[in-house]
Design a protein around this motif. Sequence first.
Motif, PDB file in Angstrom:
ATOM      1  N   ASP A 129      -0.135  -7.043  -6.303  1.00  2.00           N
ATOM      2  CA  ASP A 129       1.233  -7.071  -6.813  1.00  2.00           C
ATOM      3  C   ASP A 129       1.681  -8.528  -6.935  1.00  2.00           C
ATOM      4  OD1 ASP A 129       3.903  -5.788  -7.359  1.00  2.00           O
ATOM      5  OD2 ASP A 129       4.411  -6.988  -5.596  1.00  2.00           O
ATOM      6  N   LYS A 132       4.003  -9.824  -4.202  1.00  2.00           N
ATOM      7  CA  LYS A 132       3.286 -10.102  -2.955  1.00  2.00           C
ATOM      8  C   LYS A 132       2.507 -11.408  -3.060  1.00  2.00           C
ATOM      9  CE  LYS A 132       4.557  -6.421  -0.710  1.00  2.00           C
ATOM     10  NZ  LYS A 132       5.449  -6.552   0.479  1.00  2.00           N
ATOM     11  N   GLU A 155      14.764  -5.646  -4.237  1.00  3.15           N
ATOM     12  CA  GLU A 155      14.099  -4.630  -5.056  1.00  3.15           C
ATOM     13  C   GLU A 155      14.717  -3.266  -4.751  1.00  3.15           C
ATOM     14  OE1 GLU A 155       9.589  -3.626  -6.344  1.00  3.15           O
ATOM     15  OE2 GLU A 155       9.974  -3.548  -4.207  1.00  3.15           O
ATOM     16  N   VAL A 157      14.274  -0.442  -7.040  1.00  3.68           N
ATOM     17  CA  VAL A 157      13.195   0.466  -7.429  1.00  3.68           C
ATOM     18  C   VAL A 157      11.952  -0.373  -7.716  1.00  3.68           C
ATOM     19  CG1 VAL A 157      14.683   2.268  -8.370  1.00  3.68           C
ATOM     20  CG2 VAL A 157      13.955   0.400  -9.845  1.00  3.68           C
ATOM     21  N   PHE A 158      10.782   0.204  -7.462  1.00  2.23           N
ATOM     22  CA  PHE A 158       9.534  -0.531  -7.676  1.00  2.23           C
ATOM     23  C   PHE A 158       9.337  -0.801  -9.158  1.00  2.23           C
ATOM     24  CE2 PHE A 158       4.975  -0.499  -8.681  1.00  2.23           C
ATOM     25  CZ  PHE A 158       4.569  -1.564  -7.905  1.00  2.23           C
ATOM     26  N   LYS A 159       8.999  -2.036  -9.488  1.00  2.00           N
ATOM     27  CA  LYS A 159       8.758  -2.415 -10.886  1.00  2.00           C
ATOM     28  C   LYS A 159       7.277  -2.687 -11.082  1.00  2.00           C
ATOM     29  CE  LYS A 159       9.902  -5.597 -14.592  1.00  2.00           C
ATOM     30  NZ  LYS A 159       9.960  -4.492 -15.559  1.00  2.00           N
ATOM     31  N   LYS A 160       6.716  -2.111 -12.109  1.00  2.00           N
ATOM     32  CA  LYS A 160       5.315  -2.307 -12.429  1.00  2.00           C
ATOM     33  C   LYS A 160       5.192  -3.321 -13.553  1.00  2.00           C
ATOM     34  CE  LYS A 160       1.061   0.231 -13.489  1.00  2.00           C
ATOM     35  NZ  LYS A 160       0.462   1.560 -13.774  1.00  2.00           N
ATOM     36  N   THR A 195      14.618  -7.213  -9.131  1.00  2.00           N
ATOM     37  CA  THR A 195      14.122  -6.332 -10.198  1.00  2.00           C
ATOM     38  C   THR A 195      15.194  -5.340 -10.626  1.00  2.00           C
ATOM     39  OG1 THR A 195      13.200  -4.814  -8.550  1.00  2.00           O
ATOM     40  CG2 THR A 195      11.737  -6.513  -9.411  1.00  2.00           C
TER      41      THR A 195
END
Length: 257
Positions: A129, A132, A155, A157-160, A195
């Motif tokens: 990630d 990270k 953060e 919500v998790f962002k891809k 994010t």
Amino acid sequence: MNQIVLGIIIAFIFIGLILFFCVILIRLYFNKIKKYTKLLHQKDLDFQKTITQTVIETQEQVLNNISQDLHDDAGQQLTYINFQIENMKLDSLELEKKLDPVSQSLGHLSKSIRSISHALNSQLLLQQDVIKAIETEIIRLQKNNKVDIKYSFEEIVFKKFDDNEKIIIYRIFQECISNIFKHAKASTMSILITTNPDFKMIIADNGKGFDSSDKKNKLSLGLLNMINRANSIDYILEVESQIGSGTKIILSENKRI
């Protein structure tokens, strides 16, 4: 008399129709020019993106090669040197205390080279990630006593991120940090990443700053390269700086702030 009036009316109608068709033709002509200009502009943008992407790919290949050289050559050389020192310590107990600090320094240097090698290798970056990866690099940089680094990550919500975004975001982060250490003469630095609702990274320092409206300054600090990188993934990079007031660099997704 009636025929003259009728003729005048017909003449006006005919002239009106001619003018009407002329207006339509002019509008069609301008619309065609507008579409053609837009098409040329888009082709120019696509061409610029292609060039930028080619340059980025070349840079990444060079960085990967350097990473491999550091890992294979420098890393192995340090291991061999440390092995020799350990043998010397076994052969002579008198040298053990004197050589212990050297062994520790070599161990720290080996870890640093390994960290730098990983940071330069885009293939390793793609396997993790990007947030990270940035956090890991910040932890390494915080050991530098010259600049106090504060980091905050928000953060919701998790962002891809896709592969290109990962590489470009990380390289821009590296370039910003490098500029601060080399040019800013700063004592503190803050890094904020969020994010929500879109990705945004803000890197600010309290250094000497520069005139951000001066294009020569932008070129000398490598900002043009960062701007081109950001544009290649449809991100926006903004620079806020004044002489004596530090610098703030903002990398944002989709919209200006």
